[in-house]
Design a protein around this motif. Structure first.
Motif, PDB file in Angstrom:
ATOM      1  N   ILE A  64      -4.018   7.271   4.107  1.00 10.42           N
ATOM      2  CA  ILE A  64      -3.072   7.852   3.071  1.00 10.42           C
ATOM      3  C   ILE A  64      -3.775   7.907   1.764  1.00 10.42           C
ATOM      4  O   ILE A  64      -3.716   8.747   0.962  1.00 10.42           O
ATOM      5  CB  ILE A  64      -1.824   7.534   3.247  1.00 10.42           C
ATOM      6  CG1 ILE A  64      -1.059   7.861   4.538  1.00 10.42           C
ATOM      7  CG2 ILE A  64      -0.895   7.902   2.142  1.00 10.42           C
ATOM      8  CD1 ILE A  64      -1.007   9.288   4.863  1.00 10.42           C
ATOM      9  N   PHE A  65      -4.323   6.644   1.578  1.00  8.14           N
ATOM     10  CA  PHE A  65      -4.774   6.454   0.041  1.00  8.14           C
ATOM     11  C   PHE A  65      -5.996   7.113  -0.148  1.00  8.14           C
ATOM     12  O   PHE A  65      -6.363   7.769  -1.007  1.00  8.14           O
ATOM     13  CB  PHE A  65      -5.264   4.553   0.087  1.00  8.14           C
ATOM     14  CG  PHE A  65      -6.066   4.458  -1.387  1.00  8.14           C
ATOM     15  CD1 PHE A  65      -5.245   4.124  -2.350  1.00  8.14           C
ATOM     16  CD2 PHE A  65      -7.471   4.348  -1.482  1.00  8.14           C
ATOM     17  CE1 PHE A  65      -5.787   3.900  -3.679  1.00  8.14           C
ATOM     18  CE2 PHE A  65      -7.927   4.165  -2.606  1.00  8.14           C
ATOM     19  CZ  PHE A  65      -7.151   3.978  -3.658  1.00  8.14           C
ATOM     20  N   ARG A  79      -6.924   9.922   1.540  1.00  5.77           N
ATOM     21  CA  ARG A  79      -6.670  11.317   1.479  1.00  5.77           C
ATOM     22  C   ARG A  79      -6.115  11.666   0.397  1.00  5.77           C
ATOM     23  O   ARG A  79      -6.514  12.578  -0.481  1.00  5.77           O
ATOM     24  CB  ARG A  79      -5.363  11.706   2.757  1.00  5.77           C
ATOM     25  CG  ARG A  79      -5.144  13.184   2.584  1.00  5.77           C
ATOM     26  CD  ARG A  79      -4.023  13.417   3.441  1.00  5.77           C
ATOM     27  NE  ARG A  79      -2.661  12.803   2.912  1.00  5.77           N
ATOM     28  CZ  ARG A  79      -1.810  12.746   3.255  1.00  5.77           C
ATOM     29  NH1 ARG A  79      -1.462  12.984   4.400  1.00  5.77           N
ATOM     30  NH2 ARG A  79      -0.645  12.217   2.659  1.00  5.77           N
ATOM     31  N   ASN A  80      -5.051  10.828  -0.335  1.00  3.10           N
ATOM     32  CA  ASN A  80      -4.666  11.287  -1.724  1.00  3.10           C
ATOM     33  C   ASN A  80      -5.744  10.990  -2.961  1.00  3.10           C
ATOM     34  O   ASN A  80      -5.769  12.124  -3.723  1.00  3.10           O
ATOM     35  CB  ASN A  80      -3.635   9.989  -2.032  1.00  3.10           C
ATOM     36  CG  ASN A  80      -2.228  10.504  -1.356  1.00  3.10           C
ATOM     37  OD1 ASN A  80      -2.152  11.407  -0.699  1.00  3.10           O
ATOM     38  ND2 ASN A  80      -1.440   9.247  -1.277  1.00  3.10           N
ATOM     39  N   SER A  81      -6.886  10.265  -2.508  1.00  9.57           N
ATOM     40  CA  SER A  81      -7.821  10.297  -3.502  1.00  9.57           C
ATOM     41  C   SER A  81      -8.684  11.427  -3.502  1.00  9.57           C
ATOM     42  O   SER A  81      -9.141  12.010  -4.595  1.00  9.57           O
ATOM     43  CB  SER A  81      -8.724   8.957  -3.474  1.00  9.57           C
ATOM     44  OG  SER A  81      -8.153   7.804  -3.463  1.00  9.57           O
ATOM     45  N   LYS A 127      -7.700  14.367  -2.166  1.00  9.02           N
ATOM     46  CA  LYS A 127      -6.894  15.486  -2.852  1.00  9.02           C
ATOM     47  C   LYS A 127      -6.843  15.704  -4.214  1.00  9.02           C
ATOM     48  O   LYS A 127      -6.570  16.762  -4.897  1.00  9.02           O
ATOM     49  CB  LYS A 127      -5.624  15.470  -2.194  1.00  9.02           C
ATOM     50  CG  LYS A 127      -5.678  16.079  -0.658  1.00  9.02           C
ATOM     51  CD  LYS A 127      -4.243  16.143   0.224  1.00  9.02           C
ATOM     52  CE  LYS A 127      -4.368  17.040   1.246  1.00  9.02           C
ATOM     53  NZ  LYS A 127      -3.186  17.364   1.699  1.00  9.02           N
ATOM     54  N   ALA A 128      -7.055  14.602  -4.899  1.00 11.41           N
ATOM     55  CA  ALA A 128      -7.196  14.602  -6.590  1.00 11.41           C
ATOM     56  C   ALA A 128      -7.996  15.474  -7.172  1.00 11.41           C
ATOM     57  O   ALA A 128      -7.963  15.675  -8.034  1.00 11.41           O
ATOM     58  CB  ALA A 128      -6.907  13.027  -7.027  1.00 11.41           C
ATOM     59  N   GLU A 154      -9.616  18.866  -6.539  1.00 10.50           N
ATOM     60  CA  GLU A 154      -9.531  19.920  -5.597  1.00 10.50           C
ATOM     61  C   GLU A 154     -10.688  20.485  -5.064  1.00 10.50           C
ATOM     62  O   GLU A 154     -11.012  20.989  -3.925  1.00 10.50           O
ATOM     63  CB  GLU A 154      -8.761  20.859  -6.366  1.00 10.50           C
ATOM     64  CG  GLU A 154      -8.282  21.919  -5.408  1.00 10.50           C
ATOM     65  CD  GLU A 154      -7.331  23.242  -6.244  1.00 10.50           C
ATOM     66  OE1 GLU A 154      -7.291  24.348  -5.751  1.00 10.50           O
ATOM     67  OE2 GLU A 154      -6.745  22.730  -7.186  1.00 10.50           O
ATOM     68  N   TYR A 175     -12.097  18.246  -2.254  1.00  9.16           N
ATOM     69  CA  TYR A 175     -11.542  18.310  -1.006  1.00  9.16           C
ATOM     70  C   TYR A 175     -11.799  19.715  -0.455  1.00  9.16           C
ATOM     71  O   TYR A 175     -11.848  19.744   0.793  1.00  9.16           O
ATOM     72  CB  TYR A 175      -9.882  18.401  -1.356  1.00  9.16           C
ATOM     73  CG  TYR A 175      -9.090  18.570  -0.260  1.00  9.16           C
ATOM     74  CD1 TYR A 175      -8.872  17.742   0.694  1.00  9.16           C
ATOM     75  CD2 TYR A 175      -8.302  19.754  -0.186  1.00  9.16           C
ATOM     76  CE1 TYR A 175      -7.873  17.655   1.843  1.00  9.16           C
ATOM     77  CE2 TYR A 175      -7.745  20.095   0.867  1.00  9.16           C
ATOM     78  CZ  TYR A 175      -7.294  18.759   1.910  1.00  9.16           C
ATOM     79  OH  TYR A 175      -6.850  19.146   3.178  1.00  9.16           O
ATOM     80  N   THR A 196     -16.062   8.851  -2.345  1.00  9.23           N
ATOM     81  CA  THR A 196     -14.707   9.550  -1.986  1.00  9.23           C
ATOM     82  C   THR A 196     -14.749  10.036  -0.809  1.00  9.23           C
ATOM     83  O   THR A 196     -13.854   9.780   0.038  1.00  9.23           O
ATOM     84  CB  THR A 196     -14.195  10.133  -3.099  1.00  9.23           C
ATOM     85  OG1 THR A 196     -14.399   9.608  -4.407  1.00  9.23           O
ATOM     86  CG2 THR A 196     -12.724  10.509  -2.903  1.00  9.23           C
ATOM     87  N   TYR A 252     -13.050   8.656   2.853  1.00 10.50           N
ATOM     88  CA  TYR A 252     -12.010   9.198   3.485  1.00 10.50           C
ATOM     89  C   TYR A 252     -12.437   9.674   4.910  1.00 10.50           C
ATOM     90  O   TYR A 252     -11.605   9.488   5.926  1.00 10.50           O
ATOM     91  CB  TYR A 252     -11.921  10.910   2.755  1.00 10.50           C
ATOM     92  CG  TYR A 252     -10.942  11.697   3.689  1.00 10.50           C
ATOM     93  CD1 TYR A 252      -9.758  11.676   3.692  1.00 10.50           C
ATOM     94  CD2 TYR A 252     -11.642  12.895   4.447  1.00 10.50           C
ATOM     95  CE1 TYR A 252      -8.943  12.631   4.320  1.00 10.50           C
ATOM     96  CE2 TYR A 252     -10.913  13.581   5.418  1.00 10.50           C
ATOM     97  CZ  TYR A 252      -9.536  13.514   5.114  1.00 10.50           C
ATOM     98  OH  TYR A 252      -9.145  14.141   6.069  1.00 10.50           O
TER      99      TYR A 252
END
Length: 108
Positions: A25-26, A28-30, A32-33, A35, A38, A78, A82
């Protein structure tokens, strides 16, 4: 069956509280920050999956090509974090499924 479903809910809670899930989750959030990063990774994964699904014979050359074309992406810290977190969570889930289904036979 209710007892089995209750145990599944407990297992789900254990998974969502696991280090593997929290790391995923960490990470994934990193990712997705950013764009663009990602979207690039999702495109890379889509192309990889397409090659694995639709390439007749050995897909080595095609896989090598997309890794070469996306070298900067793959070596981005990053992205790497992930992918490692995703792999660890997938490994945990596969291990759980294997353990839960161990010894279950539909046909003898």
């Amino acid at each position: 069956m209710d007892n089995i479903m209750e145990e599944c809910r407990k297992l789900n809670l254990m998974i969502t509280n696991s280090e593997e899930y929290r790391n995923y989750i960490f990470a994934r959030n990193s990712i997705k920050a950013n764009e663009d990063l990602y979207n690039s990774l999702m495109e890379f994964k889509r192309r990889y999956e397409d090659i694995m699904k639709y390439t007749d014979g050995n897909p080595y050359d095609e896989i090598y090509r997309i890794y070469y074309e996306n070298d900067d992406l793959i070596h981005n810290s990053t992205v790497n974090e992930y992918l490692r977190a995703e792999s660890a969570l997938s490994k945990l889930i596969r291990s759980i499924i294997a353990k839960v289904t161990d010894g279950i036979r539909f046909e003898e």
